[in-house]
Enzyme design. Structure first.
Site, PDB file in Angstrom:
ATOM      1  N   HIS A  69       0.844  -1.207   0.000  1.00 54.64           N
ATOM      2  CA  HIS A  69       0.000   0.000   0.000  1.00 54.64           C
ATOM      3  C   HIS A  69       0.876   1.252   0.000  1.00 54.64           C
ATOM      4  CE1 HIS A  69      -3.430   2.608   1.361  1.00 54.64           C
ATOM      5  NE2 HIS A  69      -2.419   3.285   1.885  1.00 54.64           N
ATOM      6  N   GLU A  70       1.832   1.285   0.904  1.00 49.18           N
ATOM      7  CA  GLU A  70       2.712   2.454   0.979  1.00 49.18           C
ATOM      8  C   GLU A  70       3.586   2.576  -0.265  1.00 49.18           C
ATOM      9  OE1 GLU A  70       2.078   4.572   3.098  1.00 49.18           O
ATOM     10  OE2 GLU A  70       0.853   3.351   4.433  1.00 49.18           O
TER      11      GLU A  70
ATOM     12  N   HIS B  82       1.959   4.510  -2.861  1.00 50.13           N
ATOM     13  CA  HIS B  82       2.097   5.960  -2.732  1.00 50.13           C
ATOM     14  C   HIS B  82       3.487   6.413  -3.169  1.00 50.13           C
ATOM     15  CE1 HIS B  82      -1.703   6.515  -0.756  1.00 50.13           C
ATOM     16  NE2 HIS B  82      -1.365   5.824   0.315  1.00 50.13           N
TER      17      HIS B  82
END
Length: 431
Positions: free
Chosen positions: A24-25, A28
């Site tokens: 998920h990170e 980003h």
């Protein structure tokens, strides 16, 4: 041995959660770096740093509390208008001071060379891509896991062959209890159906699937029906009057309706599915997950009551502690094979990632959806100003929404504490 398997299931699940957070990170960080944004930290977890290393300008590592993760994008908050030094000395209120303190902290390590690499200076569409990258990765993880489960392991598909004939007719709400003398005998039992019978027709209509048969039985009410079946290679037909029973609706499991009832349990076979099934089932689960996200505040009332002694339903929200316990039970309940245990954990992780995808898209700070909403509002404001020939209104100042972010963040922390407490004193149990 059961305790070892339980612990192994918990460990595997937690590793899957950690991998989901890290990816998920990464969703980003990767586009942020591609767009030239300075990224100084990439961590899984919060609190004290357990382990880290630096590569280039970015520090990567693990924190002590594994309840999330973060990527530090430099320049998330724009400087206050008319303030080239990013901070003023005047103070006009608590909320203003909160925003000002956040700006000062944001720009403590920003150098002159970093000015063109600040996140807030990116075009609105780049901001959307960066902030939507994390949730999108969660969606992709869920789709991949569903694909592995449905296309690799397969799905239990009910057939038209009878696996079991129910002795008595009881509602779904009473399912699992033993029959009593007061319970009516099922029509299937009275008609003499036996395990192994293959139902081939219903009121003269050929039957090719369990869904078709179930729909025909439910629509028959308490009327007479002619049912054709195959037993030991011999075709037979029997006249059966189906009864009426309160059952869960097919299109809405939460709704109960009076429908026709026969009393046979279908034999299930495991069949691998294709991409179409993956898409259809993913869409169905997304709908259920969206409903769960919307109803989360209401369901938290049930969790609070359960934390103080009320019965805990299996469909109530759970924390990472509760989910880990469920993972352990999934690999030990009914002593599943390795393949079945693996598939159960895969489905649990897929559901978790779908929840993370939808939950992070809620348009409130500090969630990703709040930043996405700010970027979209910036695009609308600037576009509208251009259409009207007005001056560019500039960047959206998300710092003004920090009080909302603090309030939402505090609420999430409280919810997390309540869920963990409930999962310890009154956990969700699968059996």
């Amino acid at each position: 041995m059961t305790a070892v398997i339980f612990t192994l299931g918990v460990v595997v699940f937690l590793l899957g959660v950690a991998a989901s957070i890290a990816l998920h990170e990464l969703g980003h960080m990767w586009p942020a770096k591609k767009f030239g944004v300075k990224v100084t930290q990439f961590f899984v977890g919060f609190g004290r740093t357990v382990w880290s290393f630096r590569r280039g300008e970015t520090e990567y590592g693990l924190k002590a509390v594994p309840l999330g993760g973060y990527v530090k994008l430099v320049g998330m908050l724009p400087p206050e208008k008319g303030d080239p030094d990013h901070a003023r000395t005047s103070n006009t209120g608590l909320f203003t001071q909160l925003a000002r303190d956040a700006r000062e902290l944001e720009y403590e390590t920003v150098t002159v060379e970093d000015q063109d690499r600040l996140f807030y200076r990116r075009p609105w569409w780049q901001k959307v891509i960066v902030m939507a990258g994390g949730p999108t990765v969660n969606l992709l993880i869920a789709v991949v896991l569903f694909s592995i489960s449905f296309m690799g392991f397969g799905v239990a598909v009910p057939t038209t062959t009878v696996a079991q004939v129910s002795d008595c007719a009881i509602t779904d709400a009473e399912a699992g209890r033993a029959c009593t003398d007061q319970d009516p005998v099922t029509p299937a039992k009275l008609a003499g159906f036996e395990p192994g019978d293959e139902i081939t027709s219903f009121n003269g209509e050929p039957i090719t699937s369990w869904d078709q048969l179930s729909t025909s039985i439910r629509a028959n009410g308490d009327q007479e029906a002619q049912i054709g079946f195959l037993r030991d290679g011999t075709e037979s037909t029997v006249s059966v009057r189906t009864s009426v029973l309160a059952r869960a609706a097919l299109d809405d499991p939460g709704k109960v309706e009076d429908v026709g009832f026969l009393g046979v349990v279908p034999l299930q076979t495991v069949e691998r599915q294709g991409p179409g099934f993956v898409i259809e089932e993913t869409g169905r689960v997304i709908g259920l997950t969206a409903r769960a996200v919307v109803n989360l505040p209401v369901r938290m009332v049930d969790v609070v009551q359960a934390a103080f002694g009320a019965e805990r339903g299996q469909d109530t929200p759970i924390s990472i502690v509760g989910a880990s316990r469920v993972a352990g039970e999934l690999v030990t309940t009914d002593q599943p094979t390795l393949a079945v245990a693996a598939q159960r954990l895969i489905m649990l992780l897929a559901g978790l990632n779908l929840f993370l995808w939808l939950f992070n898209l809620i348009p409130l700070l500090p969630l990703d959806g709040g930043h996405i909403a700010g970027a979209l509002w910036e695009a609308i404001r600037r576009g509208w100003a251009r259409l009207r020939g007005r001056p560019d209104p500039g960047y959206v100042d998300v710092a003004k929404m920090l009080p909302v972010a603090y309030a939402v963040g505090s609420l999430l922390i409280i919810m997390g504490v309540v869920l963990i407490f409930a999962d310890i004193v009154n956990p969700v149990r699968l059996s």
